[in-house]
Design an enzyme around this catalytic site. Sequence first.
Site, PDB file in Angstrom:
ATOM      1  N   THR A  81      -7.919   9.694  -1.231  1.00  0.00           N
ATOM      2  CA  THR A  81      -7.227   9.297  -0.011  1.00  0.00           C
ATOM      3  C   THR A  81      -5.715   9.412  -0.175  1.00  0.00           C
ATOM      4  O   THR A  81      -5.199   9.597  -1.271  1.00  0.00           O
ATOM      5  CB  THR A  81      -7.536   7.836   0.387  1.00  0.00           C
ATOM      6  N   CYS A  82      -5.014   9.252   0.955  1.00  0.00           N
ATOM      7  CA  CYS A  82      -3.549   9.251   0.958  1.00  0.00           C
ATOM      8  C   CYS A  82      -2.973   7.935   0.472  1.00  0.00           C
ATOM      9  O   CYS A  82      -1.756   7.791   0.378  1.00  0.00           O
ATOM     10  CB  CYS A  82      -3.034   9.450   2.382  1.00  0.00           C
ATOM     11  N   ASP A  83      -3.823   6.944   0.220  1.00  0.00           N
ATOM     12  CA  ASP A  83      -3.323   5.595   0.011  1.00  0.00           C
ATOM     13  C   ASP A  83      -2.848   5.378  -1.423  1.00  0.00           C
ATOM     14  O   ASP A  83      -3.522   5.768  -2.380  1.00  0.00           O
ATOM     15  CB  ASP A  83      -4.427   4.594   0.358  1.00  0.00           C
TER      16      ASP A  83
END
Lengths: 378, 378
Positions: free
Chosen positions: B328-330
């Site tokens: 993910t981008c997180d």
Amino acid sequence: MPRVFDPGQEIQADFELVRQQLQKGYTGPFLLMDSAVLREKVARFKAAMPRVTPHYAVKCNPDPQVLKVLREAGAGFEIASPAELAMCRALDVPASELYYSNPMRAREAVAEAAAAGVQWYVIDSVTELRKVRAIKPDASFYLRLHTDNTGSVSPLSEKFGVFEDEVAAILDEAVRLRADLAGATFHAGSQCLQPRNWQIGIAAAVRLFDAMRARGLTPRLLNLGGGFPVEHRDAIPAIATIGALINEALEAVPADVRIMAEPGRFLVSDAGWLVCRVIGHTIRKNQPWAYLDAGVFNGLLETTTGIEYDMRSDRTGATIPWVVAGPTCDSMDICSRTQPLPADLQEGDFIYVRNAGAYSNACGSTFNGFALPEVLVV
Amino acid sequence: MPRVFDPGQEIQADFELVRQQLQKGYTGPFLLMDSAVLREKVARFKAAMPRVTPHYAVKCNPDPQVLKVLREAGAGFEIASPAELAMCRALDVPASELYYSNPMRAREAVAEAAAAGVQWYVIDSVTELRKVRAIKPDASFYLRLHTDNTGSVSPLSEKFGVFEDEVAAILDEAVRLRADLAGATFHAGSQCLQPRNWQIGIAAAVRLFDAMRARGLTPRLLNLGGGFPVEHRDAIPAIATIGALINEALEAVPADVRIMAEPGRFLVSDAGWLVCRVIGHTIRKNQPWAYLDAGVFNGLLETTTGIEYDMRSDRTGATIPWVVAGPTCDSMDICSRTQPLPADLQEGDFIYVRNAGAYSNACGSTFNGFALPEVLVV
């Protein structure tokens, strides 16, 4: 029935909609999204930054109806996965309005995006430049720079972003491959309370553009990323304030550079009320604990990363700080240790979590068998 | 094809099963569960503690086939929600073999359990005693005590558990209500590496039983909770060692007290290989980063709470510490900063996460549109 709360400084979803929903009964936590607020937020963003096109970060709240309202309101989209690509395609969003802003993607994911016609791909490594280039030779790239995240609730610049001394290697490789490296981006940090971060990022992008031109590359995209804050318990800088600072910094960016941003939280958070209920309470070591039917796992994950929600109830007594926990057995499932709530809170009371439309149901899990909040877009 | 890894000290799922699965192709992360190991773990638990009946903590891995194998192997079950109750009922588990061990439940959840015939309910507050008693007047209760969690990877005794100075109020209320408060429980902490914690808990339960008898209550259940550890990177105390210490402490417990425990992780973790893949890698500030198609959100949440998995690959070169992140981008999606993996790891390599059958898919979310690992029970 619930009283209507005093409105805060920022816009927020119409509480009357919650009231109407509860009149139909309550069977579990739900996230009510007010589409008028979604539209208003897009308008506010555009008004604050006329040169900047907002591309909504789908991950923030991927409900199809939310996406539909945002699209109608004039937002583009930013995607992080093939599933998010499919969601946007299902809404007939043209591929030209999609930006693939996850700097690491499986080869199959790139191939899917390329087949759908997505043109723009973020990179922050030589390996990813080569990978995307190999699959889509005419892809256009924007480089994610590492910039200052001081003053953001959740700093992001570590997992992604090229450090200054690593930029040259990527530019050189782009030139060697004749890749269309033509843009810059950065991320100010999630829920960024220091507007100066965007000015720092824009200045870094302008320097990058100079380095690109020096190598014969032609910069034509500046992506301001996300991080635009929303209000929970504490005051935040207004979007007009942030926009004024950004607009000022953008004067250094040539007119032929397209300028976009990737608001997620800013567009959807204020539109949502998360409604849940007190299932029990007790006192441990003189500290009052309230247990809700929504917690860290099913809707309120961001409480573990610094977000302090504004939770309200129908009671009007003096507030005291409560420890608020979710319904699972897990010790991680504690949402706040200082949540102001009325001292006379009781089992069965509704809890209204204000401005909860972002990263709530989207990050949820059914751990312990507790359902995700139902999303209702009205 | 993958080499067969050297077996560790503890039992682990047969890697040949992974090899067979991969021959069918790979479309995304999967969790392969070896039913022979599930059965063996139940047998080892029973052999180590002959007086103790294991009741599997369903939340740990609620896959219906996993539950079925454990049931056939002779485990009972412990539930935390109506959904988990329904899963057990779907397997025709008699309600008499179910223990409701979540100390806070919605009123509707208690009503469902009562209607299904569940007899035993944990409590750790006067409010919950009254609530359950009001719905099911003949319910039997066990009291959760706060005990020492030192030496466990994830301490639990804070969100739940009665502190010693709060016990009397609950006992008095039970007497007043003529409630069948008849048992004690405690939790040694998740992945407990200090077996003495169970001895401390058992001693506290014996003291509680004395206090109960002094009020005319009749103790007849001792629940040793969970926390039985499994091996990841570091050595752990063997179940035989823990069992020997528990058995010694149980000599102080009268023969007419039923003794149970709630292993979750211990029964399922070693049975699972989580298989995922490297989607990209880079070097940031001289530190190698590998990005996998499974991460904190889709399978490896426990890396944020102290679990350091043993990840392996098919490469045989010298290992170095990698930062391992999810897809993910997180920024929260970082699984390890010190994961030993071969220095020559490449995009496309499979990563095999050993002993990953517990709290992996069970805590997963589809954040960013990444699917949960498919569970395959073979």
